[in-house]
Design an enzyme around this catalytic site. Structure first.
Site, mmCIF file in Angstrom:
data_model
loop_
_atom_site.group_PDB
_atom_site.id
_atom_site.type_symbol
_atom_site.label_atom_id
_atom_site.label_comp_id
_atom_site.label_asym_id
_atom_site.label_seq_id
_atom_site.Cartn_x
_atom_site.Cartn_y
_atom_site.Cartn_z
ATOM 1 N N ARG A 1 26.160 51.207 2.299
ATOM 2 C CA ARG A 1 26.727 52.622 3.531
ATOM 3 C C ARG A 1 27.354 52.796 4.115
ATOM 4 O O ARG A 1 27.195 51.178 4.374
ATOM 5 C CB ARG A 1 25.019 53.420 3.889
ATOM 6 C CG ARG A 1 25.203 54.110 4.091
ATOM 7 C CD ARG A 1 23.183 54.623 4.788
ATOM 8 N NE ARG A 1 22.476 54.191 5.775
ATOM 9 C CZ ARG A 1 21.564 53.974 5.616
ATOM 10 N NH1 ARG A 1 20.758 55.474 5.579
ATOM 11 N NH2 ARG A 1 20.551 52.928 6.852
ATOM 12 N N ARG B 1 7.302 60.777 13.331
ATOM 13 C CA ARG B 1 7.309 59.483 12.980
ATOM 14 C C ARG B 1 5.996 59.128 13.101
ATOM 15 O O ARG B 1 5.972 57.536 12.299
ATOM 16 C CB ARG B 1 8.334 58.896 13.273
ATOM 17 C CG ARG B 1 9.980 59.220 13.041
ATOM 18 C CD ARG B 1 10.759 58.073 12.651
ATOM 19 N NE ARG B 1 10.350 56.609 13.072
ATOM 20 C CZ ARG B 1 10.608 55.759 11.878
ATOM 21 N NH1 ARG B 1 11.357 56.075 11.307
ATOM 22 N NH2 ARG B 1 10.200 54.808 11.451
ATOM 23 N N ARG C 1 26.693 49.390 8.455
ATOM 24 C CA ARG C 1 26.103 48.535 9.865
ATOM 25 C C ARG C 1 25.616 46.837 9.461
ATOM 26 O O ARG C 1 25.202 46.798 8.590
ATOM 27 C CB ARG C 1 24.337 49.517 9.905
ATOM 28 C CG ARG C 1 24.592 50.467 11.012
ATOM 29 C CD ARG C 1 23.743 51.430 10.536
ATOM 30 N NE ARG C 1 22.734 50.856 10.869
ATOM 31 C CZ ARG C 1 21.234 51.505 11.573
ATOM 32 N NH1 ARG C 1 21.406 52.168 11.192
ATOM 33 N NH2 ARG C 1 20.231 51.117 11.064
ATOM 34 N N ARG D 1 12.596 46.966 7.193
ATOM 35 C CA ARG D 1 12.878 48.338 7.677
ATOM 36 C C ARG D 1 11.603 49.842 7.487
ATOM 37 O O ARG D 1 11.048 50.759 7.260
ATOM 38 C CB ARG D 1 14.421 49.414 7.935
ATOM 39 C CG ARG D 1 15.109 49.104 8.705
ATOM 40 C CD ARG D 1 16.448 48.483 8.546
ATOM 41 N NE ARG D 1 17.045 49.991 8.914
ATOM 42 C CZ ARG D 1 18.667 49.796 7.684
ATOM 43 N NH1 ARG D 1 19.281 48.936 8.048
ATOM 44 N NH2 ARG D 1 18.784 51.307 8.139
ATOM 45 N N LYS E 1 17.778 62.344 2.878
ATOM 46 C CA LYS E 1 17.269 63.312 3.321
ATOM 47 C C LYS E 1 17.971 63.791 4.515
ATOM 48 O O LYS E 1 18.400 65.343 4.600
ATOM 49 C CB LYS E 1 15.751 63.043 4.362
ATOM 50 C CG LYS E 1 15.893 62.403 5.160
ATOM 51 C CD LYS E 1 14.066 61.587 5.809
ATOM 52 C CE LYS E 1 14.352 61.168 7.261
ATOM 53 N NZ LYS E 1 15.301 59.768 6.909
#
Length: 210
Positions: free
Chosen positions: A122, A88, A155, A166, A13
């Protein structure tokens, strides 16, 4: 126009919001980038947020809402924006409707298994937070951010187990927001599994005058 762009972490997104911003001229407001800007500029909100960031926390939803709204006003973005990563929670969605009711609520829908595959590859900039992908969106220079020239890397929490946790947190926090927009017939769902260019084409098709 005010647009809310929803999606799981790793749904793409942020990439789609940036592309829409470039074409429409609407500012791309990433909640994470807003918090970093507030902290860097040492605003009163930024100093409050920094205390939570230093402890590895997000901060109360009321505080985050105040930060986002203050940023929108301070930058003069009230008439139109693309919100990425906010709201959120139901509280934030309700406050957003009161203050800056979005005209379009879009969900980039991607299954969990593809999310895990994407995030595992990523790369994230330690400086500005820009996101790259080892295969699909590598930086121009290996290990260096195209935007700020800081070092990029994976990360520590971008592994399958952490990603699943998550995603569970996302479902607990954001699914009620998605349900709220869907129940009010304000949600448009776009398949996020094709190539980014195809997803972008689908998003543009549901945005008037795009």
């Amino acid at each position: 126009m005010r647009i809310v762009l929803l999606g799981k972490p790793g749904s793409g997104k942020g990439t789609q919001a940036a592309m829409l911003s470039e074409e429409t001229g609407l500012p791309h407001l990433s909640s994470g980038a807003i918090l970093r800007d507030e902290i860097r500029e040492k605003t009163p909100f930024g100093m409050q947020i920094e205390k939570y960031v230093l402890r590895g926390e997000i901060g109360p939803q009321e505080l985050i809402t105040g930060v986002v709204f203050s940023y929108v006003e301070r930058k003069g973005y009230a008439s139109g924006f693309i919100l990425d990563g906010f709201p959120r929670t139901i509280y934030q969605a309700e406050m957003l409707d009161e203050q800056y009711r979005p005209g379009r609520c879009l969900l980039v829908d991607v299954p969990d298994d593809l999310i895990i595959d994407r995030i595992s590859s990523r790369l994230t900039c330690a400086g500005c937070g820009a996101i790259y992908h080892a295969t699909f969106r590598p930086p121009a220079r290996t290990g260096i951010c195209d935007t700020c020239s800081e070092e990029i890397g994976q990360r520590p929490d971008d592994n399958a187990e952490a990603i699943r946790k998550r995603l569970e947190i996302y479902r607990g926090d954001v699914q009620p927001v998605i349900d709220r927009y869907r129940d009010a017939d304000r949600l448009t769902v776009v398949d996020g599994t094709p190539a980014p260019a195809e997803v972008y084409k689908a998003l543009k098709s549901v945005i008037p005058d795009s």
